[in-house]
Enzyme design. Structure first.
Site, PDB file in Angstrom:
ATOM      1  N   SER A 108       8.495 -25.363 -17.590  1.00  0.00           N
ATOM      2  CA  SER A 108       7.252 -24.749 -18.074  1.00  0.00           C
ATOM      3  C   SER A 108       6.338 -24.326 -16.939  1.00  0.00           C
ATOM      4  CB  SER A 108       6.487 -25.750 -18.930  1.00  0.00           C
ATOM      5  OG  SER A 108       7.199 -26.043 -20.084  1.00  0.00           O
ATOM      6  N   HIS A 132      12.168 -18.708 -18.393  1.00  0.00           N
ATOM      7  CA  HIS A 132      11.301 -19.565 -19.211  1.00  0.00           C
ATOM      8  C   HIS A 132      11.165 -19.031 -20.632  1.00  0.00           C
ATOM      9  CE1 HIS A 132       7.034 -21.196 -20.056  1.00  0.00           C
ATOM     10  NE2 HIS A 132       7.935 -22.077 -20.417  1.00  0.00           N
ATOM     11  N   GLU A 148       9.981 -15.406 -19.576  1.00  0.00           N
ATOM     12  CA  GLU A 148       9.441 -15.107 -18.249  1.00  0.00           C
ATOM     13  C   GLU A 148      10.553 -15.346 -17.222  1.00  0.00           C
ATOM     14  OE1 GLU A 148       4.742 -16.381 -18.599  1.00  0.00           O
ATOM     15  OE2 GLU A 148       6.206 -17.965 -18.375  1.00  0.00           O
ATOM     16  N   ASN A 170       1.655 -19.942 -19.521  1.00  0.00           N
ATOM     17  CA  ASN A 170       1.120 -21.308 -19.482  1.00  0.00           C
ATOM     18  C   ASN A 170      -0.175 -21.403 -18.685  1.00  0.00           C
ATOM     19  OD1 ASN A 170       2.703 -22.651 -21.276  1.00  0.00           O
ATOM     20  ND2 ASN A 170       4.259 -23.232 -19.780  1.00  0.00           N
TER      21      ASN A 170
HETATM   22  N1  3HC Z   1      12.200 -23.447 -35.327  1.00  0.00           N
HETATM   23  C1  3HC Z   1      12.901 -22.372 -35.729  1.00  0.00           C
HETATM   24  N2  3HC Z   1      12.396 -21.406 -36.503  1.00  0.00           N
HETATM   25  C2  3HC Z   1      11.116 -21.540 -36.891  1.00  0.00           C
HETATM   26  C3  3HC Z   1      10.317 -22.624 -36.509  1.00  0.00           C
HETATM   27  C4  3HC Z   1      10.904 -23.609 -35.687  1.00  0.00           C
HETATM   28  N3  3HC Z   1      10.231 -24.660 -35.252  1.00  0.00           N
HETATM   29  N4  3HC Z   1       9.090 -22.463 -37.048  1.00  0.00           N
HETATM   30  C5  3HC Z   1       9.114 -21.321 -37.737  1.00  0.00           C
HETATM   31  N5  3HC Z   1      10.336 -20.759 -37.644  1.00  0.00           N
HETATM   32  C6  3HC Z   1      10.743 -19.474 -38.226  1.00  0.00           C
HETATM   33  C7  3HC Z   1      10.873 -19.540 -39.728  1.00  0.00           C
HETATM   34  O1  3HC Z   1      12.177 -19.894 -40.101  1.00  0.00           O
HETATM   35  C8  3HC Z   1      10.511 -18.123 -40.128  1.00  0.00           C
HETATM   36  O2  3HC Z   1      11.633 -17.282 -39.936  1.00  0.00           O
HETATM   37  P1  3HC Z   1      11.904 -16.025 -40.920  1.00  0.00           P
HETATM   38  O3  3HC Z   1      10.612 -15.326 -41.129  1.00  0.00           O
HETATM   39  O4  3HC Z   1      12.920 -15.194 -40.192  1.00  0.00           O
HETATM   40  O5  3HC Z   1      12.431 -16.636 -42.160  1.00  0.00           O
HETATM   41  C9  3HC Z   1       9.491 -17.680 -39.105  1.00  0.00           C
HETATM   42  O6  3HC Z   1       9.680 -18.543 -37.974  1.00  0.00           O
HETATM   43  C10 3HC Z   1       8.061 -17.817 -39.620  1.00  0.00           C
HETATM   44  O7  3HC Z   1       7.904 -19.173 -40.006  1.00  0.00           O
HETATM   45  P2  3HC Z   1       6.823 -19.688 -41.050  1.00  0.00           P
HETATM   46  O8  3HC Z   1       6.559 -18.620 -42.067  1.00  0.00           O
HETATM   47  O9  3HC Z   1       7.264 -21.030 -41.526  1.00  0.00           O
HETATM   48  O10 3HC Z   1       5.543 -20.011 -40.195  1.00  0.00           O
HETATM   49  P3  3HC Z   1       4.611 -19.081 -39.359  1.00  0.00           P
HETATM   50  O11 3HC Z   1       4.598 -17.679 -39.819  1.00  0.00           O
HETATM   51  O12 3HC Z   1       3.351 -19.854 -39.262  1.00  0.00           O
HETATM   52  O13 3HC Z   1       5.304 -19.066 -37.907  1.00  0.00           O
HETATM   53  C11 3HC Z   1       5.379 -19.924 -35.723  1.00  0.00           C
HETATM   54  C12 3HC Z   1       5.526 -20.224 -37.218  1.00  0.00           C
HETATM   55  C13 3HC Z   1       6.416 -18.873 -35.322  1.00  0.00           C
HETATM   56  C14 3HC Z   1       5.618 -21.205 -34.966  1.00  0.00           C
HETATM   57  C15 3HC Z   1       3.934 -19.334 -35.493  1.00  0.00           C
HETATM   58  O14 3HC Z   1       2.997 -20.234 -36.011  1.00  0.00           O
HETATM   59  C16 3HC Z   1       3.624 -19.098 -34.048  1.00  0.00           C
HETATM   60  O15 3HC Z   1       3.977 -18.077 -33.478  1.00  0.00           O
HETATM   61  N6  3HC Z   1       2.922 -20.055 -33.415  1.00  0.00           N
HETATM   62  C17 3HC Z   1       2.557 -19.986 -32.009  1.00  0.00           C
HETATM   63  C18 3HC Z   1       3.726 -20.461 -31.197  1.00  0.00           C
HETATM   64  C19 3HC Z   1       3.448 -20.345 -29.729  1.00  0.00           C
HETATM   65  O16 3HC Z   1       2.379 -19.969 -29.269  1.00  0.00           O
HETATM   66  N7  3HC Z   1       4.464 -20.696 -28.914  1.00  0.00           N
HETATM   67  C20 3HC Z   1       4.343 -20.695 -27.495  1.00  0.00           C
HETATM   68  C21 3HC Z   1       3.924 -22.044 -27.028  1.00  0.00           C
HETATM   69  S1  3HC Z   1       3.791 -22.176 -25.287  1.00  0.00           S
HETATM   70  C22 3HC Z   1       5.353 -22.546 -24.798  1.00  0.00           C
HETATM   71  O17 3HC Z   1       6.274 -22.674 -25.548  1.00  0.00           O
HETATM   72  C23 3HC Z   1       5.528 -22.721 -23.329  1.00  0.00           C
HETATM   73  C24 3HC Z   1       6.252 -23.987 -23.003  1.00  0.00           C
HETATM   74  O18 3HC Z   1       6.462 -24.027 -21.634  1.00  0.00           O
HETATM   75  C25 3HC Z   1       5.480 -25.202 -23.446  1.00  0.00           C
END
Ligand code: 3HC
Length: 290
Positions: free
Chosen positions: A118, A139, A151, A190
């Site tokens: 990360s 990443h 990334e 990040n």
């Molecule tokens: N695993 C796999 N698929 C998932 C999932 C998970 N944990 N959560 C949701 N999905 C899929 C669902 O199956 C659905 O797929 P489909 O539309 O093709 O059927 C789609 O995502 C949408 O899911 P939901 O309708 O249940 O929920 P949301 O529309 O609220 O989407 C989310 C969920 C995609 C997690 C959305 O809330 C989101 O984009 N959140 C922000 C996530 C983010 O910012 N991530 C980056 C974090 S920073 C990082 O990762 C860096 C690292 O270094 C820490």
């Protein structure tokens, strides 16, 4: 590149491995923990069955992806024929350096060794290998099955051909890669996310608002899909703790220490979705997913 090895079968590793398998790569995913391998394999079976039930994949596509993905506790077997290795182990520099040194001795000499770290730039890992030109950052974002961004970070040691191959692999996996031409800790996303999180934690810890209201403000005032506390639960409070501790131990700057709230939740084992509780509770099977 045809053979991909993913090292680490945790939340990120299992999803990256599945993304690669669905893109047609032959994938081997390794973990030292039998329990992690079992959970990852269950996740993959459940996820693929869910996609078929939802009409997002045909049974044939799901079967092909499953057949292309193997889980193994033997790193030599996982890495021995790899063209591309994506390391996704715990965010501790010493562990990653050890893994890179082992990979260097096990992989074919021209295999690319990429880290999904990360925030750790690959120049802190490249000198644990005899192939620094084939080492870079790749990443992914959580949940890796959904988030499009990757990334790619070119270190001073990284060959342009390595970056080109990794950008191409990301595209083949259906991702949108961006290239960082210089190393910077935390990369693009990040760094921006940390600024938001630090401010959210400050507002919460000084009693200005509840974490629920801060999340509500960010969702409805900024249009983010989820607020910073719900996102901490998704990415894992343990990850935030380890990242901050690594940074603090290196710089000695108290400003880099994990915030009191993060320490408290880490010590209590309330790490977010993966443990069923973080800032929020995650009861249902669907909520625990990922
Ligand atoms: N695993 C796999 N698929 C998932 C999932 C998970 N944990 N959560 C949701 N999905 C899929 C669902 O199956 C659905 O797929 P489909 O539309 O093709 O059927 C789609 O995502 C949408 O899911 P939901 O309708 O249940 O929920 P949301 O529309 O609220 O989407 C989310 C969920 C995609 C997690 C959305 O809330 C989101 O984009 N959140 C922000 C996530 C983010 O910012 N991530 C980056 C974090 S920073 C990082 O990762 C860096 C690292 O270094 C820490």
């Amino acid at each position: 590149m045809e053979n991909v090895c993913v090292v680490g079968a945790g939340v990120m590793g299992q999803q990256i491995a599945l993304v690669a398998a669905m893109a047609g790569y032959r994938v081997k995913c390794h973990d030292v923990s039998e329990e992690a391998l079992r959970k990852a394999s269950e996740f993959v079976d459940g996820y693929l069955a869910g996609r078929v039930a939802k009409g997002k994949l045909t049974q044939g596509q799901a079967d092909r992806a499953r057949a292309a993905l193997r889980f193994t506790g033997d790193l030599g077997e996982a890495a021995g024929d790899a063209d591309l290795v994506i390391e996704a182990v715990v965010e501790k520099l010493a562990v990653k350096r050890q893994v890179f040194a082992e990979l260097d001795s096990l992989c074919p000499p021209d295999a690319v060794l990429a880290t999904n770290s990360s925030y750790i730039v690959s120049s802190r890992l490249a000198d644990a290998t005899r192939r620094p030109a084939r080492v870079c950052n790749m990443h992914f974002f959580n949940p890796a099955l959904v988030m499009k961004l990757v990334e790619v970070v070119k270190g001073p040691h990284t060959a342009q051909s390595t970056v080109d191959a990794v950008m191409e692999a990301a595209r083949r996996m259906g991702k949108i890669p961006v290239l960082l031409r210089k190393e910077v800790e935390g990369f693009l996303v990040n760094r921006i996310l940390t600024a938001i999180r630090n401010e959210a934690l400050y507002l919460y810890e000084t009693g200005v608002a509840s974490y629920e209201d801060i999340d509500t403000a960010v969702v409805h005032g900024l249009g983010h899909p989820m607020g910073p506390f719900r996102l901490l639960d998704l990415t894992g409070i343990d990850l935030s703790y380890h990242v901050a501790m690594e940074r603090y131990q290196r710089t000695g700057d108290p400003a880099h220490k994990p915030s009191p709230t993060i320490v408290e939740k880490f010590v209590r084992g309330e790490w977010g979705r993966k443990t069923g509780r973080g800032f929020y509770e995650y009861g249902g099977e669907r909520e625990r997913r990922g």
